[in-house]
Scaffold this motif. Structure first.
Motif, PDB file in Angstrom:
ATOM      1  N   THR A  34      31.177   4.741 -20.416  1.00 17.16           N
ATOM      2  CA  THR A  34      29.865   5.041 -21.024  1.00 17.16           C
ATOM      3  C   THR A  34      29.189   6.210 -20.304  1.00 17.16           C
ATOM      4  O   THR A  34      28.539   7.043 -20.944  1.00 17.16           O
ATOM      5  CB  THR A  34      28.975   3.797 -20.967  1.00 17.16           C
ATOM      6  OG1 THR A  34      28.876   3.355 -19.589  1.00 17.16           O
ATOM      7  CG2 THR A  34      29.561   2.662 -21.789  1.00 17.16           C
ATOM      8  N   GLU A  35      29.353   6.303 -18.980  1.00 21.37           N
ATOM      9  CA  GLU A  35      28.760   7.431 -18.256  1.00 21.37           C
ATOM     10  C   GLU A  35      29.410   8.751 -18.687  1.00 21.37           C
ATOM     11  O   GLU A  35      28.727   9.767 -18.852  1.00 21.37           O
ATOM     12  CB  GLU A  35      28.938   7.227 -16.745  1.00 21.37           C
ATOM     13  CG  GLU A  35      28.093   6.094 -16.181  1.00 21.37           C
ATOM     14  CD  GLU A  35      28.399   5.834 -14.710  1.00 21.37           C
ATOM     15  OE1 GLU A  35      29.270   6.543 -14.162  1.00 21.37           O
ATOM     16  OE2 GLU A  35      27.781   4.928 -14.118  1.00 21.37           O
ATOM     17  N   ALA A  36      30.744   8.765 -18.861  1.00 20.80           N
ATOM     18  CA  ALA A  36      31.420   9.987 -19.292  1.00 20.80           C
ATOM     19  C   ALA A  36      31.005  10.360 -20.710  1.00 20.80           C
ATOM     20  O   ALA A  36      30.840  11.549 -21.038  1.00 20.80           O
ATOM     21  CB  ALA A  36      32.934   9.803 -19.202  1.00 20.80           C
ATOM     22  N   MET A  37      30.829   9.360 -21.589  1.00 20.46           N
ATOM     23  CA  MET A  37      30.390   9.663 -22.949  1.00 20.46           C
ATOM     24  C   MET A  37      28.977  10.217 -22.966  1.00 20.46           C
ATOM     25  O   MET A  37      28.576  10.914 -23.911  1.00 20.46           O
ATOM     26  CB  MET A  37      30.477   8.398 -23.810  1.00 20.46           C
ATOM     27  CG  MET A  37      31.903   7.985 -24.169  1.00 20.46           C
ATOM     28  SD  MET A  37      32.783   9.246 -25.139  1.00 20.46           S
ATOM     29  CE  MET A  37      31.795   9.304 -26.621  1.00 20.46           C
ATOM     30  N   ASP A  38      28.197   9.927 -21.923  1.00 16.83           N
ATOM     31  CA  ASP A  38      26.857  10.510 -21.812  1.00 16.83           C
ATOM     32  C   ASP A  38      26.900  11.934 -21.273  1.00 16.83           C
ATOM     33  O   ASP A  38      25.856  12.564 -21.076  1.00 16.83           O
ATOM     34  CB  ASP A  38      25.979   9.634 -20.912  1.00 16.83           C
ATOM     35  CG  ASP A  38      25.642   8.297 -21.579  1.00 16.83           C
ATOM     36  OD1 ASP A  38      25.713   8.231 -22.819  1.00 16.83           O
ATOM     37  OD2 ASP A  38      25.332   7.339 -20.844  1.00 16.83           O
ATOM     38  N   GLY A  39      28.110  12.424 -20.966  1.00 14.77           N
ATOM     39  CA  GLY A  39      28.250  13.808 -20.514  1.00 14.77           C
ATOM     40  C   GLY A  39      28.253  13.982 -19.014  1.00 14.77           C
ATOM     41  O   GLY A  39      28.199  15.109 -18.522  1.00 14.77           O
TER      42      GLY A  39
END
Length: 625
Positions: free
Chosen positions: A144-149
């Motif tokens: 989820t952190e990576a999907m937030d950029g």
């Protein structure tokens, strides 16, 4: 009587005061035991901090090493192609192999690519039974952190592999938006194995006070403090640890100084006490603690205290028996004086014996020096005899070598007289020039023979190897021609200076060339091979013939005096023995072996020497030797 009683009373009072002082000192020492124990505990904690720093540096190094990796992998264009067309089987196989190679190259546990739903499309462990391919990790915080950029970070127990590891994740961007996530996992088992080899225990806990790394496996996933329902719910939602193993591990803490304190850990009905020192790893939110058992420190404190008490008791005992010891000391001094006198007498006797032995030894040394000088003189005579014998062997060829130019000189002289009567001065001048050339040739041969026959001295020094080889070849030229032999000389580009003597080295080469011709006397076109190899310390000169070689039995005794394979009257068997000793005097070696292609090879190994500042003429080198 009263005086004796008074003196006894004084001694009794002194004994009582001594006992009071000793008991007081012992009591004061026992009262200082807790402080002494605290000091040793602090020292143990300070000593363990070096190990703690190494452990923290290792973890931080691993984090810094793997953190940029997912972002670098995410920049590969093929990943965006696969995310745009996930059904391309050939592309998936290619990326699987590339991720496997990358994981092996960087020693990562796993590298895998997920789409926006968290489904794993390709992975470096695609070939394993428990592969990540086809599994969804949408629930992991790093996803989820990576999907937030941003860069995702998380430590957890793998739900597929069952291995603990730290995860880094980075988004795969397309037109400024994430279209997938690349995750990299590295395991921590290697760190724990290294920690177990030490004398201390190390634990690493997360922000919830849960131990996820430890040198003791039984401490894995144990909580060092009670967990709130919120924390337990978060662990369960993220599937970070198995909840059935997240059990509180009873601990108590007591500060000592700074970040060093005492920690008692109770588990399974038993408790252990440790000196604990903790260092944070801020970027990961970890706390690394090193635990040193308190037993050795407390034992050291007890030993020191026991030593102090013993010292006090010994001091009291020494004070009590001082007078008696002094009396014994006087007796011992007298005994030592008598022993010293006896020892001095024996030393004098031994010195006289040693002087006698030294005189005998000096006489023996003088005898050995005289014998060595006589041996060197005999060896020099043998060397000279060997050279004269070699000259005798070459006499027939040398006679031909002198007669040929002498006949030519007479012919040219008769022609010159005839041409002179006829007034043909040009022809006269040409014949006189040819006579001069013949005279120069005979002078050169005579000079080489004179230098070779001269008796050398024992002095050695730097000599040019190529000059010695050239002189030996010039000396053997007549015999080489008469034998129809040719010389294959792989001559180096520059001269090499070695330790030796020019005349004696020339004699060794002449002996080896002569032996090579003798070994090929039945051949119509004999060939002698000469090769030179050198490095910074050693120079090797090989002289090879094309004869029948040397048998294994002969190799063991070929350098022995009077050993020869020639027929009666053709040699005394001293040439190789003399050559062997000459090379040995130079600090080198002379050896023989058979060449695999046929024939024998004699090798001269000499020490390489520095070239002099100015090369002297060859006649001076011969005379100086």
């Amino acid at each position: 009587m009263w005086g004796g009683a008074t003196q006894k009373g004084v001694r009794a009072n002194a004994a009582a005061w001594l006992a009071v002082i000793v008991l007081g000192a012992v009591a004061a020492s026992l009262a200082a035991l807790p402080g002494l124990e605290r000091t040793f505990l602090l020292r143990a904690g300070e000593r363990s901090e070096a190990t703690l720093r190494l452990a923290v540096q290792g973890l931080e190094g691993a984090l810094r090493r793997y953190e940029p990796l997912p972002a670098l992998v995410a920049e590969r264009p093929v990943l965006r192609q696969l995310l745009a067309n996930p059904s391309d089987t050939a592309l998936r196989d290619r990326i699987d192999d590339e991720l496997q190679q990358t994981a092996e190259a960087v020693s990562a546990s796993d590298i895998y690519l997920m789409d926006t739903t968290g489904l794993t499309l390709v992975a470096s462990n695609h070939h394993k039974e428990l592969s990540f391919v086809g599994r969804s990790f949408y629930y992991r915080p790093y996803f989820t952190e990576a999907m937030d950029g941003t860069i995702g970070r998380y430590f957890a127990l793998g739900t597929t592999s069952g291995e603990r590891g730290y995860f880094f994740a980075a988004p795969v961007m397309e037109a400024g938006a994430p279209i997938g996530v690349v995750a990299v996992k590295f395991t921590v088992d290697a760190f724990e194995e290294a920690w177990r080899a030490g004398d201390n225990d190390i634990i690493v806990k997360d922000q919830n006070d849960v131990v996820f790394m430890a040198s003791r496996p039984e401490w894995h996933f144990r909580a060092l403090s009670p967990l709130s329902d919120e924390a337990l719910g978060r662990i369960e939602a993220d599937r970070q640890y198995p909840l059935d193993r997240v059990i509180e591990l009873p601990t108590t803490r007591e500060p000592l100084a700074g970040r060093i304190g005492l920690m008692t850990i109770g588990a399974d009905g038993a408790s252990e006490s440790f000196v604990a020192s903790t260092t944070p790893i801020a970027e990961a939110g970890w706390q690394v603690t090193i635990l040193t058992p308190t037993g050795p420190a407390r034992t050291q404190a007890l030993w020191v205290m026991a030593m102090v008490v013993l010292v006090i008791l010994f001091a009291g005992l020494i004070a009590a028996i001082f007078i008696q010891r002094r009396a014994r000391l006087v007796e011992r001094i007298e005994a030592q004086r008598a022993t010293q006198e006896l020892l001095e007498q024996r030393v004098a006797e031994r010195t006289a014996d040693l002087n006698t032995a030294n005189r005998k030894l000096r006489a023996e040394v003088d005898e050995r020096k005289a014998a060595e000088q006589q041996l060197r003189k005999t060896q020099a005579d043998l060397v000279q005899a060997g050279k004269l014998a070699a000259l005798g062997q070459m006499s027939a060829a040398l006679s031909h070598e002198f007669n040929q130019p002498l006949a030519a000189v007479k012919s040219y002289a008769d022609n010159a007289a005839a041409f002179l009567q006829r007034g043909r001065t040009d022809e006269v001048r040409d014949n006189v020039g040819r006579i001069s050339q013949m005279a120069d040739r005979m002078a050169s041969i005579s000079r080489h023979l004179r230098n070779f026959a001269r008796r050398p001295q024992q002095k050695i020094g730097p000599v040019p190897l190529m000059h010695a080889v050239d002189d030996a070849l010039a000396l053997m030229e007549a015999r080489l021609k008469s034998s129809g032999a040719s010389v294959s000389f792989d001559r180096p580009e520059r001269d090499i200076w070695v330790m030796g003597g020019h005349v004696r080295l020339q004699q060794v080469i002449v002996n080896l060339l002569s032996n090579a011709l003798d070994a090929m006397q039945d051949q119509s076109e004999p060939v002698i091979g000469i090769a030179v190899e050198a490095d910074r310390t050693t120079c090797r000169l090989d002289i090879r013939d094309r004869g029948t070689g040397v048998t294994e039995d002969m190799l063991g005794q070929i350098f022995d005096p009077f050993f020869t394979t020639k027929g009666p009257g053709n040699g005394l068997g001293l040439g190789l023995s003399i050559s062997y000793n000459i090379v040995k005097d130079f600090g080198g070696t002379l050896s023989a072996r058979n060449d695999p292609a046929g024939g024998a090879v004699f090798t001269i190994d000499l020490r390489v020497a520095a070239a002099p500042g100015k090369t002297a003429p060859m006649t001076h080198e011969v005379a100086a030797e």
